[in-house]
Every structure is written in C-alpha cells, then in structure tokens.
Motif scaffolding. Structure first.
Motif, mmCIF file in Angstrom:
data_model
loop_
_atom_site.group_PDB
_atom_site.id
_atom_site.type_symbol
_atom_site.label_atom_id
_atom_site.label_comp_id
_atom_site.label_asym_id
_atom_site.label_seq_id
_atom_site.Cartn_x
_atom_site.Cartn_y
_atom_site.Cartn_z
ATOM 1 N N THR A 277 13.229 -27.466 18.242
ATOM 2 C CA THR A 277 12.068 -28.231 18.715
ATOM 3 C C THR A 277 10.894 -27.310 18.997
ATOM 4 O OG1 THR A 277 12.840 -28.144 21.012
ATOM 5 C CG2 THR A 277 13.491 -30.051 19.727
ATOM 6 N N SER A 278 11.174 -26.094 19.492
ATOM 7 C CA SER A 278 10.099 -25.147 19.792
ATOM 8 C C SER A 278 9.375 -24.718 18.519
ATOM 9 C CB SER A 278 10.676 -23.924 20.522
ATOM 10 O OG SER A 278 9.643 -23.083 20.977
ATOM 11 N N VAL A 279 10.131 -24.382 17.464
ATOM 12 C CA VAL A 279 9.520 -23.988 16.192
ATOM 13 C C VAL A 279 8.644 -25.115 15.646
ATOM 14 C CG1 VAL A 279 9.976 -23.397 13.776
ATOM 15 C CG2 VAL A 279 11.341 -22.339 15.586
ATOM 16 N N CYS A 280 9.181 -26.332 15.646
ATOM 17 C CA CYS A 280 8.430 -27.486 15.115
ATOM 18 C C CYS A 280 7.170 -27.749 15.930
ATOM 19 C CB CYS A 280 9.311 -28.730 15.113
ATOM 20 S SG CYS A 280 10.613 -28.724 13.860
ATOM 21 N N SER A 281 7.255 -27.665 17.252
ATOM 22 C CA SER A 281 6.112 -27.990 18.106
ATOM 23 C C SER A 281 4.987 -26.973 17.933
ATOM 24 C CB SER A 281 6.535 -28.054 19.576
ATOM 25 O OG SER A 281 6.884 -26.775 20.072
ATOM 26 N N PHE A 282 5.326 -25.676 17.859
ATOM 27 C CA PHE A 282 4.277 -24.669 17.696
ATOM 28 C C PHE A 282 3.706 -24.679 16.287
ATOM 29 C CE2 PHE A 282 5.871 -22.815 21.682
ATOM 30 C CZ PHE A 282 4.657 -22.572 22.306
ATOM 31 N N GLY A 339 11.325 -35.343 24.497
ATOM 32 C CA GLY A 339 11.166 -36.413 23.523
ATOM 33 C C GLY A 339 9.921 -37.248 23.780
ATOM 34 N N ILE A 340 9.696 -37.600 25.048
ATOM 35 C CA ILE A 340 8.499 -38.376 25.405
ATOM 36 C C ILE A 340 7.238 -37.556 25.131
ATOM 37 C CG2 ILE A 340 7.228 -39.427 27.321
ATOM 38 C CD1 ILE A 340 9.972 -40.121 28.564
ATOM 39 N N GLY A 341 7.258 -36.273 25.566
ATOM 40 C CA GLY A 341 6.094 -35.418 25.362
ATOM 41 C C GLY A 341 5.753 -35.241 23.895
ATOM 42 N N LEU A 342 6.763 -35.007 23.074
ATOM 43 C CA LEU A 342 6.533 -34.813 21.645
ATOM 44 C C LEU A 342 6.081 -36.099 20.951
ATOM 45 C CD1 LEU A 342 9.546 -32.464 20.937
ATOM 46 C CD2 LEU A 342 7.136 -31.867 20.597
ATOM 47 N N ALA A 343 6.574 -37.247 21.423
ATOM 48 C CA ALA A 343 6.118 -38.525 20.864
ATOM 49 C C ALA A 343 4.638 -38.742 21.169
ATOM 50 C CB ALA A 343 6.963 -39.669 21.422
ATOM 51 N N VAL A 344 4.226 -38.416 22.401
ATOM 52 C CA VAL A 344 2.810 -38.521 22.784
ATOM 53 C C VAL A 344 1.976 -37.533 21.951
ATOM 54 C CG1 VAL A 344 1.152 -38.149 24.667
ATOM 55 C CG2 VAL A 344 3.324 -39.326 25.110
ATOM 56 N N MET A 368 -7.722 -35.456 21.805
ATOM 57 C CA MET A 368 -7.341 -34.094 22.155
ATOM 58 C C MET A 368 -6.577 -34.062 23.480
ATOM 59 S SD MET A 368 -8.429 -32.138 19.673
ATOM 60 C CE MET A 368 -8.491 -30.481 20.327
ATOM 61 N N VAL A 369 -6.998 -34.879 24.425
ATOM 62 C CA VAL A 369 -6.303 -34.984 25.717
ATOM 63 C C VAL A 369 -4.871 -35.455 25.503
ATOM 64 C CG1 VAL A 369 -6.199 -36.271 27.896
ATOM 65 C CG2 VAL A 369 -8.376 -35.324 27.098
ATOM 66 N N LEU A 370 -4.702 -36.421 24.625
ATOM 67 C CA LEU A 370 -3.361 -36.946 24.334
ATOM 68 C C LEU A 370 -2.463 -35.847 23.764
ATOM 69 C CD1 LEU A 370 -2.300 -39.835 24.725
ATOM 70 C CD2 LEU A 370 -2.686 -40.234 22.292
ATOM 71 N N CYS A 371 -3.005 -35.069 22.829
ATOM 72 C CA CYS A 371 -2.226 -33.960 22.248
ATOM 73 C C CYS A 371 -1.838 -32.939 23.308
ATOM 74 C CB CYS A 371 -3.037 -33.266 21.148
ATOM 75 S SG CYS A 371 -3.253 -34.220 19.636
ATOM 76 N N GLY A 372 -2.791 -32.517 24.119
ATOM 77 C CA GLY A 372 -2.527 -31.515 25.135
ATOM 78 C C GLY A 372 -1.554 -31.994 26.189
ATOM 79 N N ALA A 373 -1.660 -33.268 26.578
ATOM 80 C CA ALA A 373 -0.755 -33.815 27.590
ATOM 81 C C ALA A 373 0.677 -33.870 27.063
ATOM 82 C CB ALA A 373 -1.228 -35.208 28.004
ATOM 83 N N GLY A 374 0.829 -34.335 25.824
ATOM 84 C CA GLY A 374 2.165 -34.405 25.236
ATOM 85 C C GLY A 374 2.785 -33.034 25.087
ATOM 86 N N ALA A 444 10.564 -34.566 18.216
ATOM 87 C CA ALA A 444 10.865 -35.564 19.244
ATOM 88 C C ALA A 444 12.271 -36.120 19.066
ATOM 89 C CB ALA A 444 9.832 -36.694 19.195
ATOM 90 N N ILE A 445 12.643 -36.380 17.823
ATOM 91 C CA ILE A 445 13.993 -36.900 17.539
ATOM 92 C C ILE A 445 15.049 -35.861 17.912
ATOM 93 C CG2 ILE A 445 15.547 -37.642 15.688
ATOM 94 C CD1 ILE A 445 13.008 -38.755 14.255
ATOM 95 N N ILE A 446 14.783 -34.585 17.545
ATOM 96 C CA ILE A 446 15.727 -33.510 17.895
ATOM 97 C C ILE A 446 15.847 -33.396 19.409
ATOM 98 C CG2 ILE A 446 16.204 -31.037 17.731
ATOM 99 C CD1 ILE A 446 14.656 -31.017 15.085
ATOM 100 N N SER A 447 14.710 -33.475 20.095
ATOM 101 C CA SER A 447 14.722 -33.341 21.549
ATOM 102 C C SER A 447 15.539 -34.446 22.209
ATOM 103 C CB SER A 447 13.285 -33.364 22.091
ATOM 104 O OG SER A 447 13.276 -33.186 23.494
#
Length: 458
Positions: A277-282, A339-344, A368-374, A444-447
């Motif tokens: 999940t870390s690799v995918c998110s970054f 999962g919630i954060g990555l979905a957002v 942009m706020v939505l991306c940063g919050a998630g 998000a699915i992995i998380s």
C-alpha cells in the motif's frame, strides 16, 4: 553518553528533544530531495552545464539514498540507531557545505552523492528510533509526526526553494542545512536513545550490500530510461542485468539468518501488505504532484506563484489529518483507517482528472484538500503497522523497508509521468491523474484486506 531508555519509551522532556532531532534531520533530508529541482536552470547556467547534464544534481542524490538505505538500516540494527543517525547528521552537514562550495557540475554531483549517503543514514533509522522514543500506547502519534514531516517536506520542497532563491543564491539551498544540522546534532548527542536489542552476532555482508546497490540502481535506471524514451537496447540490457543480479541477491538473502534485504519480514502478511500500500500510495502522490504543475501552467496559464499556492492545500490538509490519524490508530484498525483514507485520496484524484476546461481556483482547491486529507489519514496508521509488525530487534530493517517503499513509489510515479507525457502530450496530466486514482484504489483494497490479519502489537 546516551540518555537512559525507559522500559516503554523515553520520559518527558527527553522524548520531546528526541522527536525534535528526528524532525529536523528528516526535514532536511527529504527537502533536499526536491529542493534542487527549482534551481536547476540557475545552477546549469552558473556551472556551464546543459539542462540534461544538470538533472544529475537531483538524480545523484536520489540514487545514493535508494542504493544505501537498506545497508544503513542493517547497520542500525547491528551498531545502534543512535550512532547511525548521528554519523548521518554529521555527514549531511559536511556535504551540504561541500555542495555550496562546488564550482563545477562534476564537483557538485559528487557532493550530492555523498550528501545522499548522509540523508540515507537519517532516513534508514528514523522510524526505528521513533519506536523506542515513544511509549507503545502513543506510538501512533509518533508515527503521525514522522508521516507529517515526510509528506509536507516532499510537497513543500519547490515552495521553499523558490522562497530561498527569491532572496539569495542557489548555494543557500545547501548552506541553510548547516545551522539547522548543527542544532539537530546537538539535540541528537543529548537526547537520542540507543536501542537495547542489537543483532551484533550477525556480521555485515559486503557482497549483499554491493548486490543491493546494483539491484536498486539498475531498477531506477531502467525505469527512468524507459520513461524518457532512451534506446530500447540499453533499457533491455539494464533489465536483463537487473534480473540476473536480483536472482543472485534474493538467493543469498534467503540463505542468511538475518538478511540485509529483510525477506524474512516480508513473510509476515500484514508487513508485506502494508509495504504494498505504501508503494502504491507514493506512486499515486508523485503522479499527481509532478504532473499537476504542467497542467496549471501550460494549460490553465497560471504563473509559478499561483501554481505553488494552488498546490499548497494538499500538504496543509495532510498536516491536519496526520496527527488525528495518529490518535485514531489507538482505537481503530490500521487497515480500516488506511482503506478509508486511500478511498478519499482516490476520489480526490479522479475528481481532479474531471476538472472543467476552465476551472475556478476553488474547483482546484477543494479537490486538493480531499487528496491531502485522504493521504494524511492513510499514511500514519500504515507506517505504524509496518514498524510494529516487525520484531523489536529488526526495527532498523523495517524502517529501511519503509523508506525504500516510499522512494521506490516516488521513483515509479515520476518515471510514469515522463512516460505518459511522451505518449499523450498535453493530456499527460489527465492520464497521470487517472492512473494515480487507479493506484490509490488498488491500495485501498489491499489496505482493507489487512483487517483479516491480526493487529500488530509487538
């Protein structure tokens, strides 16, 4: 002399001094990964280098970090995280001065390689140190601070560089590290604890370190070459060499009781899932943050200042959510929060991809706020899980893998942006945002799948 380590974390005020040390060191190391980008045109002119040649000022630093990160985290497990961090700080200070005094591109590139090794020492053990600085029940808060620093420093690099360059020479991008580094070193000598569990019985394996450097160096080089449209024969040669080195490297690691590449930790399901999940998110973060400035300036006609301001809501939202997520991990499963954060995060990325042709500033800002919050809601719990799912005496290896996952994801994201711009031209940002949303959705699915694993408590 090392401060005494409480059975469960450092007592106050030592804890605050130690975390301030980590904050200063990681801020400098992460910022210097991005801060030179803005100054490349100026530096190339002053040093009589071509734009293509000057890119090595950035690449040399990043490659030095990724090829040495796991080796240095292994040394942290052997010799102590405190010692590796202190030596890294001293090296980072000295090499920052070397960078500022450089009078040629070759000299500056060499200085950046050495500075990258110093930065790698800081990144390799920072989360391992946080694990012994904070009591177990408050560890999520410590991880939140670290996630916040990394995320904000990464996003704020161009803005900080522009601010410095508006009043001073490019040399001050490096000179600023000297007073900050000396303060951090003083705190490190005074407050940083030492790890009581060390793997002294395991010797440092030099062939593994060489193969590790070759493996990750070839991986980044092949990714970059493919995305920039270099000779297919050259890229194919790098891939073949990567496969051969990787085969011997993995084989050697599997035969070792405590490997440099912690393949034993990868057998822990929640650890490997969290790394994925870390690799995918970054990767998703870099796809967006590298491509968006081109869209804002080349398509919408915003200037550099307006572009910086429109990108700022992302790190600001992360600043707000990361500490909250650090407290929520004390009550909720990291897989659910992630999962919630990555979905957002994915929703924000897809919404950015669907911007109207002539958006107002507000249309961009709230997305942009939505991306940063998630991103902020995901990152702290995920880092907490990666570190706590490893045994105490392998915290350095886990910390090194966490840093490697981040750098690998960022390198993949930057390479994919270059590839998509080559394929789609001005529509490269749109394609990058859609791909970023896909990566975030997969993460998000992995998380969420981690909720079937036992919660890490070690």
């Amino acid at each position: 002399m090392s401060p005494s380590l409480a059975q469960d974390g450092l007592p106050v005020p030592q804890r605050y001094g130690a975390i301030l040390t980590i904050a200063l060191g990681i801020t400098m190391a992460v910022l210097d990964g991005a801060i030179a980008n803005v100054a490349l045109p100026t530096i190339s002119r002053e040093l009589n280098a071509s734009p293509a040649e000057s890119v090595w000022i950035v690449n040399a630093y990043q490659i030095a970090i990724i090829v040495s990160l796991l080796s240095l985290s292994f040394l942290g497990d052997m010799l102590g995280y405190r010692r590796v961090y202190q030596v890294g700080l001293a090296m980072f200070i000295a090499t920052s001065l070397f960078c500022a005094l450089s009078s040629s591109l070759t000299m500056l590139t060499f200085a950046r390689v050495l500075q990258g090794f110093g930065g790698a020492a800081l990144m390799s053990v920072n989360t391992a140190l946080i694990r012994i600085i904070y009591p177990q029940r408050y560890l999520g808060r410590g991880m939140a601070i670290n996630s916040l620093i990394v995320a904000v420093s990464t996003a704020a690099g161009p803005t900080v560089a522009a601010a410095i360059l508006s009043v001073a020479s490019w040399k001050w991008l490096f000179l600023i590290n000297i007073p900050l580094g000396l303060i951090a070193l003083w705190f490190a000598l005074r407050y940083l604890p030492d790890n009581t569990q060390k793997t002294k019985s395991q010797k440092f394996d030099i062939p593994s370190a060489i193969m590790n450097a070759l493996f990750f160096g070839l991986l980044i080089s092949a990714l970059s070459g493919f995305s920039q449209g270099l000779s297919h024969l050259l890229v194919a040669g790098e891939v073949i060499a990567l496969i051969i080195v990787g085969w011997f490297f993995i084989r050697r690691q599997l035969s070792m009781p405590i490997p440099l590449l912690p393949v034993d930790l990868l057998r822990i399901p929640i650890f490997s899932l969290s790394l994925g999940t870390s690799v995918c998110s970054f990767c998703a973060q870099m796809l967006a943050m590298v491509s968006l400035p081109f869209f804002l300036q080349n398509v919408l006609g915003r200037d550099e200042v307006a572009t910086g301001l429109l990108l700022t809501p992302w790190p600001l939202a992360t600043m707000v959510l990361a500490p909250i997520a650090g407290r929520l991990i004390e009550r909720f499963h990291a897989g659910l929060l992630g999962g919630i954060g990555l979905a957002v995060f994915a929703a924000g990325l897809f919404l950015l991809a669907m911007l109207p042709s002539q958006p107002q500033d507000w249309d961009i800002i709230w997305r942009m706020v939505l991306c940063g919050a998630g991103f902020g809601l995901f990152q702290s719990p995920n880092n907490h899980t990666i570190i706590t799912s490893a045994p105490g005496n392998r915290s350095g290896g886990a910390s090194g893998m966490l840093g490697t996952a981040r750098l690998l994801g960022q390198s993949m994201g930057a390479a994919l942006v270059a590839l998509l711009f080559n394929l789609f031209g001005d529509n490269g940002t749109h394609a990058s945002l859609l791909l970023a949303g896909a990566f975030s959705s997969i993460a998000a699915i992995i998380s969420l799948s981690r909720m079937t694993q036992d919660r890490a408590t070690r």
